[in-house]
Design an enzyme around this catalytic site. Sequence first.
Site, PDB file in Angstrom:
ATOM      1  N   LYS A  43       0.819   4.080  -2.898  1.00 43.38           N
ATOM      2  CA  LYS A  43       0.401   5.448  -2.572  1.00 43.38           C
ATOM      3  C   LYS A  43       1.545   6.448  -2.791  1.00 43.38           C
ATOM      4  O   LYS A  43       1.304   7.601  -3.154  1.00 43.38           O
ATOM      5  CB  LYS A  43      -0.122   5.517  -1.140  1.00 43.38           C
ATOM      6  CG  LYS A  43      -1.435   4.741  -0.924  1.00 43.38           C
ATOM      7  CD  LYS A  43      -2.585   5.343  -1.713  1.00 43.38           C
ATOM      8  CE  LYS A  43      -3.918   4.681  -1.404  1.00 43.38           C
ATOM      9  NZ  LYS A  43      -5.026   5.305  -2.155  1.00 43.38           N
TER      10      LYS A  43
ATOM     11  N   TYR B 173       0.835  -1.214   0.000  1.00 44.94           N
ATOM     12  CA  TYR B 173       0.000   0.000   0.000  1.00 44.94           C
ATOM     13  C   TYR B 173       0.866   1.260   0.000  1.00 44.94           C
ATOM     14  O   TYR B 173       0.608   2.208  -0.748  1.00 44.94           O
ATOM     15  CB  TYR B 173      -0.896  -0.057   1.242  1.00 44.94           C
ATOM     16  CG  TYR B 173      -1.926   1.036   1.389  1.00 44.94           C
ATOM     17  CD1 TYR B 173      -3.213   0.882   0.880  1.00 44.94           C
ATOM     18  CD2 TYR B 173      -1.636   2.201   2.094  1.00 44.94           C
ATOM     19  CE1 TYR B 173      -4.179   1.872   1.056  1.00 44.94           C
ATOM     20  CE2 TYR B 173      -2.593   3.196   2.268  1.00 44.94           C
ATOM     21  CZ  TYR B 173      -3.863   3.027   1.757  1.00 44.94           C
ATOM     22  OH  TYR B 173      -4.820   4.005   1.936  1.00 44.94           O
TER      23      TYR B 173
END
Length: 240
Positions: A150, A146
């Site tokens: 991101k 993640y």
Amino acid sequence: MRVALVTGGTRGIGAATSIALKNAGYNVAANFYGDEKRAFDFRESAGIPVFRWDVSNYQSCVEGIARVEAELGPIEVLVNNAGITRDAMFHKVTPQQWSDVINTNLNGLFNMTHPVWNGMRDRGFGRVVNISSINGQKGQAGQVNYSAAKAGDLGFTKALALEGANKNITVNAICPGYIATEMVMAIPENVLHERILPLIPVGRLGSPAEIARAVVFLASDEAGFITGATFSINGGQYLA
Ligand code: CAA
Ligand code: NAP
């Protein structure tokens, strides 16, 4: 009336954003993928049309965007909000957990933005708002997939902002901290209370509406001089 499309726009931060944009006078379309019941309930309560497709699949995005544009008109504001977590410590991460998150949270930005980009260039107006994360800025144990996706969203935002600048297209990122949605509620309760909440100086989770407010600001015609920016909205948890 400008047309806005919000991916993952039927619950959580996306739902708050769809509603805030509608209240600000936009003609809004909300995309979703897995949770049809919630999407249909949202359509009823918010009065916003919903459209199903998978942002991790380029061809589905091309077809979904064509459906939205046929119903509402050319997309002038794109909010890349759809995202998932597959949290695990790195030594336990599976290749599937890695690629699911990269395909949705990073490739999803390419898949969604590329099909609307030429139209924005031709019309000489566009607003792209990418929902990144505090954990793309600072990193988070249990979120290597993640955090990588991101952080990639931030590079995407900055590079594309440079390309859109002379066409009156702005591309910005918002990095929310921990916001009270189902994504955060999926964190084990002891981890949330012992390891996360104590790190937030404001002393609480953020609300989806507090992110939506910034999206509306960045989407406005008056925000044309803001591009390539990263907005941190995290209750003071990380000062970039
Ligand atoms: N920092 C450093 N080490 C940590 C840690 C942390 N925050 N959390 C756990 N660890 C360590 C533990 O101390 C433990 O170490 P040992 O093996 O040496 O004992 C090891 O990691 C394993 O810990 P767990 O027993 O908790 O492992 P688990 O496999 O049961 O769970 C996890 C791991 C799934 C990552 C769990 O800790 C978790 O969910 N953490 C929260 C991660 C997080 O913040 N996710 C954000 C989701 S919301 C979101 O993503 C929105 C957003 O953008 C903000
Ligand atoms: P959420 O409540 O879990 O909602 C996620 C939304 O994304 C849902 O509408 C979901 O659709 C949609 N979605 C997921 N995969 C999709 C796919 N492949 N195609 C289309 N739509 C898809 O999450 P949230 O907390 O509101 O998070 C929204 C965004 O903010 C995410 O990008 C997240 O990473 C980011 N963010 C959240 C926080 C936080 O603390 N909550 C913090 C920082 C950043 P369905 O309803 O159909 O499943």
